[in-house]
Design an enzyme around this catalytic site. Structure first.
Site, PDB file in Angstrom:
ATOM      1  N   GLY A 136      30.288   9.761 -30.509  1.00  0.00           N
ATOM      2  CA  GLY A 136      30.838   8.780 -29.569  1.00  0.00           C
ATOM      3  C   GLY A 136      29.831   8.202 -28.594  1.00  0.00           C
TER       4      GLY A 136
ATOM      5  N   GLY B 233      17.008  12.143 -34.738  1.00  0.00           N
ATOM      6  CA  GLY B 233      16.430  11.448 -35.895  1.00  0.00           C
ATOM      7  C   GLY B 233      15.145  10.727 -35.539  1.00  0.00           C
TER       8      GLY B 233
ATOM      9  N   ALA C  93      24.947  -2.854  -6.993  1.00  0.00           N
ATOM     10  CA  ALA C  93      26.349  -3.308  -6.962  1.00  0.00           C
ATOM     11  C   ALA C  93      26.693  -3.979  -8.279  1.00  0.00           C
ATOM     12  CB  ALA C  93      26.571  -4.268  -5.793  1.00  0.00           C
TER      13      ALA C  93
ATOM     14  N   GLU D 168      22.580  -3.122  -2.446  1.00  0.00           N
ATOM     15  CA  GLU D 168      22.242  -4.043  -3.537  1.00  0.00           C
ATOM     16  C   GLU D 168      21.029  -4.875  -3.142  1.00  0.00           C
ATOM     17  OE1 GLU D 168      23.206  -4.981  -6.782  1.00  0.00           O
ATOM     18  OE2 GLU D 168      21.688  -6.545  -6.479  1.00  0.00           O
TER      19      GLU D 168
ATOM     20  N   MET E 260      24.898  -5.412 -22.787  1.00  0.00           N
ATOM     21  CA  MET E 260      24.879  -3.976 -23.120  1.00  0.00           C
ATOM     22  C   MET E 260      26.289  -3.424 -22.967  1.00  0.00           C
ATOM     23  SD  MET E 260      21.286  -3.003 -21.300  1.00  0.00           S
ATOM     24  CE  MET E 260      20.501  -1.784 -22.325  1.00  0.00           C
ATOM     25  N   LEU E 261      27.113  -3.741 -23.946  1.00  0.00           N
ATOM     26  CA  LEU E 261      28.530  -3.377 -23.883  1.00  0.00           C
ATOM     27  C   LEU E 261      28.960  -2.750 -25.205  1.00  0.00           C
ATOM     28  CD1 LEU E 261      29.842  -6.654 -22.212  1.00  0.00           C
ATOM     29  CD2 LEU E 261      29.652  -4.412 -21.127  1.00  0.00           C
TER      30      LEU E 261
ATOM     31  N   HIS F 188      57.931 -15.396 -19.262  1.00  0.00           N
ATOM     32  CA  HIS F 188      58.217 -15.348 -17.825  1.00  0.00           C
ATOM     33  C   HIS F 188      59.132 -14.173 -17.522  1.00  0.00           C
ATOM     34  CE1 HIS F 188      59.010 -16.700 -13.764  1.00  0.00           C
ATOM     35  NE2 HIS F 188      60.304 -16.457 -13.995  1.00  0.00           N
TER      36      HIS F 188
HETATM   37  P1  NAI Z   1      24.173  -3.664 -13.807  1.00  0.00           P
HETATM   38  O1  NAI Z   1      23.095  -4.439 -14.464  1.00  0.00           O
HETATM   39  O2  NAI Z   1      25.590  -4.007 -14.022  1.00  0.00           O
HETATM   40  O3  NAI Z   1      23.948  -3.683 -12.224  1.00  0.00           O
HETATM   41  C1  NAI Z   1      22.781  -3.210 -11.632  1.00  0.00           C
HETATM   42  C2  NAI Z   1      22.721  -3.746 -10.212  1.00  0.00           C
HETATM   43  O4  NAI Z   1      21.651  -3.102  -9.546  1.00  0.00           O
HETATM   44  C3  NAI Z   1      22.454  -5.228 -10.124  1.00  0.00           C
HETATM   45  O5  NAI Z   1      23.356  -5.790  -9.219  1.00  0.00           O
HETATM   46  C4  NAI Z   1      21.018  -5.304  -9.643  1.00  0.00           C
HETATM   47  O6  NAI Z   1      20.750  -6.471  -8.875  1.00  0.00           O
HETATM   48  C5  NAI Z   1      20.944  -4.058  -8.790  1.00  0.00           C
HETATM   49  N1  NAI Z   1      19.596  -3.525  -8.601  1.00  0.00           N
HETATM   50  C6  NAI Z   1      18.576  -3.474  -9.500  1.00  0.00           C
HETATM   51  N2  NAI Z   1      17.512  -2.867  -8.953  1.00  0.00           N
HETATM   52  C7  NAI Z   1      17.858  -2.520  -7.673  1.00  0.00           C
HETATM   53  C8  NAI Z   1      17.198  -1.845  -6.615  1.00  0.00           C
HETATM   54  N3  NAI Z   1      15.952  -1.396  -6.757  1.00  0.00           N
HETATM   55  N4  NAI Z   1      17.871  -1.651  -5.443  1.00  0.00           N
HETATM   56  C9  NAI Z   1      19.127  -2.097  -5.307  1.00  0.00           C
HETATM   57  N5  NAI Z   1      19.798  -2.736  -6.273  1.00  0.00           N
HETATM   58  C10 NAI Z   1      19.178  -2.939  -7.454  1.00  0.00           C
HETATM   59  O7  NAI Z   1      23.858  -2.159 -14.215  1.00  0.00           O
HETATM   60  P2  NAI Z   1      24.746  -0.835 -14.153  1.00  0.00           P
HETATM   61  O8  NAI Z   1      25.865  -0.967 -13.201  1.00  0.00           O
HETATM   62  O9  NAI Z   1      23.753   0.255 -13.965  1.00  0.00           O
HETATM   63  O10 NAI Z   1      25.344  -0.761 -15.604  1.00  0.00           O
HETATM   64  C11 NAI Z   1      24.466  -0.600 -16.709  1.00  0.00           C
HETATM   65  C12 NAI Z   1      25.042  -1.177 -17.974  1.00  0.00           C
HETATM   66  O11 NAI Z   1      26.186  -0.480 -18.380  1.00  0.00           O
HETATM   67  C13 NAI Z   1      25.414  -2.615 -17.804  1.00  0.00           C
HETATM   68  O12 NAI Z   1      24.816  -3.349 -18.853  1.00  0.00           O
HETATM   69  C14 NAI Z   1      26.896  -2.646 -17.932  1.00  0.00           C
HETATM   70  O13 NAI Z   1      27.332  -3.795 -18.608  1.00  0.00           O
HETATM   71  C15 NAI Z   1      27.216  -1.376 -18.707  1.00  0.00           C
HETATM   72  N6  NAI Z   1      28.495  -0.869 -18.245  1.00  0.00           N
HETATM   73  C16 NAI Z   1      29.627  -1.538 -18.565  1.00  0.00           C
HETATM   74  C17 NAI Z   1      30.842  -1.137 -18.089  1.00  0.00           C
HETATM   75  C18 NAI Z   1      32.040  -1.932 -18.421  1.00  0.00           C
HETATM   76  O14 NAI Z   1      31.984  -2.769 -19.295  1.00  0.00           O
HETATM   77  N7  NAI Z   1      33.166  -1.742 -17.744  1.00  0.00           N
HETATM   78  C19 NAI Z   1      30.977   0.041 -17.247  1.00  0.00           C
HETATM   79  C20 NAI Z   1      29.729   0.632 -16.920  1.00  0.00           C
HETATM   80  C21 NAI Z   1      28.543   0.196 -17.421  1.00  0.00           C
END
Ligand code: NAI
Length: 461
Positions: free
Chosen positions: A39, A114, A176, A198, A313-314, A440
């Site tokens: 998974g 692997g 954030a 952020e 990255m989803l 509705h």
């Molecule tokens: P993210 O790319 O969503 O957000 C990272 C945030 O950190 C950005 O706002 C960026 O500007 C900020 N950042 C970068 N460097 C920084 C620094 N040095 N100091 C402060 N802020 C900084 O990445 P996240 O939340 O870590 O997620 C990683 C991946 O996992 C993403 O690609 C996301 O799509 C995926 N994911 C998807 C979910 C969902 O679909 N519900 C749930 C959790 C993760």
């Protein structure tokens, strides 16, 4: 030496789905996975456990709002251990489910790490197997901050933040983005003071600006504090941490004391340790594996999908990649997936769902467009459910009316967006969606109303 038509490396949503589909297409398939359960990140330490905790903490948070429904409850409490055990059971059941699907479809699980010693060969522990084709689906790892050591006790990635033994008094979240907001909300609901730091001047980069701003306001109302435009560094001090924030505009420095720090600043493709350098397999400048429209890498017989290749990255994107890659491999015509049609959902309350272009992107590109919005405050269903925070926003081509983007904030946004994914994928116009019957009273009526608004014919706003 055992021989397979396809060896998939990695059993996350990309790899395990690719393995199953390939087996269904008649290929002899093995899937290599080093984790004790199948998974990948999503099921074990990502999408699923975070949704379990979001759900449990939401029930707890909801208690505060039951009085408006005329419901009073006596003294209430929660047991964090039981919440975690439930989360672990959800994960355990689902990962076992994949093992069952492997058996059912005849996919062989090769347990271990692997590597690819040569094209056509995969080594797992002491065994080397032959593979006509190899599919790399190794996913991604959390990105680190320079000079910050992750210990998963005080300084955490999402993995540690999904398994804290007690509620921290003060949790500082760095980033954030999706993970920061989801897990920040979990711990804020359970009683932690949560500060989200952020680097940029906004939350959720890439999301529609208006939606992100509204989401921030609603999350603040629930107690999350935001420190935007700040560069963070972290130092562990015993069982606490010192977080130093530097304002990007003035350079002013401030420190916060935290009981736990979650570093959630993005993820990086996991390509190390596979032997790719020796194979001469090409990476792009950002470290992703370069692939063509059928997910073939620069080395014949080696394909790659999911978080290790470019694109969102989803989990659901990885899954689509995997199916497209193996169907092409098995000789079935399969168009390359269109990443503009991959929805993104943040499962906070309110949920934040996005698809296609944002208003900022359209403005910057000079695309003539129309905007339609419908606020949930005007929805009968939303009022009945006391879920009036949020809106549906659609963006359409000014000339053709084709849908270019859609953004939903509010209860069930992740489900509501799905209608617009289909509409956009099939080239439907705003008028097409507006002309379809929406039950509705339903939250879905807001989608229809937003399309009507974009056409200049709103009924309920
Ligand atoms: P993210 O790319 O969503 O957000 C990272 C945030 O950190 C950005 O706002 C960026 O500007 C900020 N950042 C970068 N460097 C920084 C620094 N040095 N100091 C402060 N802020 C900084 O990445 P996240 O939340 O870590 O997620 C990683 C991946 O996992 C993403 O690609 C996301 O799509 C995926 N994911 C998807 C979910 C969902 O679909 N519900 C749930 C959790 C993760």
């Amino acid at each position: 030496m055992r021989e397979f038509d396809l060896v998939v490396i990695g059993a996350g949503p990309g790899g395990y789905v690719a393995a199953i589909r390939a087996a269904q297409l008649g290929l002899k398939v093995a899937c290599v996975e080093e984790r004790a359960t199948l998974g990948g990140t999503c099921l074990n330490v990502g999408c699923i456990p975070s949704k379990a905790l979001l759900s449990s903490s939401e029930h707890w948070a909801e208690l505060k709002h039951l009085a408006q429904h005329g419901i009073s409850v006596g003294e209430a409490g929660f047991d964090l251990g039981a919440m975690m055990a439930r989360k672990d059971k959800v994960v355990g059941d689902l990962t076992k489910g994949i093992a069952h699907l492997f058996k059912k479809n005849g996919v062989e699980w090769l347990a271990g790490r692997g590597t690819i010693p040569a094209p056509g060969k995969v080594q797992v522990g002491d065994e080397t197997v032959a593979a006509k084709d190899i599919l790399i689906a190794t996913g991604s790892d959390p990105a680190g901050l320079p000079d910050v050591t992750i210990d998963e006790e005080v300084v955490l990635t999402s993995t540690g933040a999904l398994a804290l033994p007690k509620v921290p008094e003060h949790l500082v979240v760095i980033g954030a983005g999706v993970i920061g907001l989801e897990l920040g909300q979990v711990w804020a609901r359970l009683g932690a003071k949560v500060t989200v730091v952020e680097y940029l001047d906004r939350i959720l980069p890439g999301a529609d600006g208006e939606i992100a701003k509204t989401a921030q306001r609603l999350l603040q109302r629930q107690g999350l504090a935001f420190q935007l435009g700040r560069k963070a560094s972290v130092q562990r001090t015993g069982d606490k941490a010192k977080v130093t924030l530097e304002r990007r505009d003035t350079g002013a420095v401030e420190t916060l004391e935290a009981d736990a720090v979650l570093v959630a600043i993005g993820r990086r493709p996991r390509t190390a340790g596979l032997g790719l350098e020796a194979l001469g397999l090409a990476l792009d400048p950002r470290g992703f594996i370069a692939v063509d429209g059928q997910f073939r890498t620069s080395v014949p017989g080696i394909l790659a999908i999911g978080d290790v290749v470019p694109g969102p990255m989803l989990a659901h994107k990885a899954e689509e990649d995997g199916v497209a890659a193996v169907e092409a491999l098995a000789g079935h015509a399969h168009p390359a997936p269109d990443y503009a049609l991959v929805p993104g959902v943040v499962y906070t309350a309110p949920e934040i769902a996005s698809l296609g272009a944002t208003e900022e992107v359209l403005k910057e590109a000079g695309t003539a467009h129309v905007v339609g919005k419908f606020q949930f405050i005007a929805s009968g269903r939303a009022r009945a459910m006391a879920a009036t925070d949020g809106l549906v926003k659609v963006l359409g081509d000014a000339e053709t009316g084709r849908i270019l983007g859609a953004h939903v904030l509010g209860r069930n946004a992740g489900e509501l967006i799905q209608e617009l994914v289909l509409a956009m994928a099939r080239g439907a116009t705003l008028a097409d969606v507006a002309a379809t019957s929406h039950a509705h009273p339903g939250m879905g009526e807001a989608v229809k109303e937003a399309c009507l608004a974009a056409l200049g014919k709103p009924l309920h706003m």
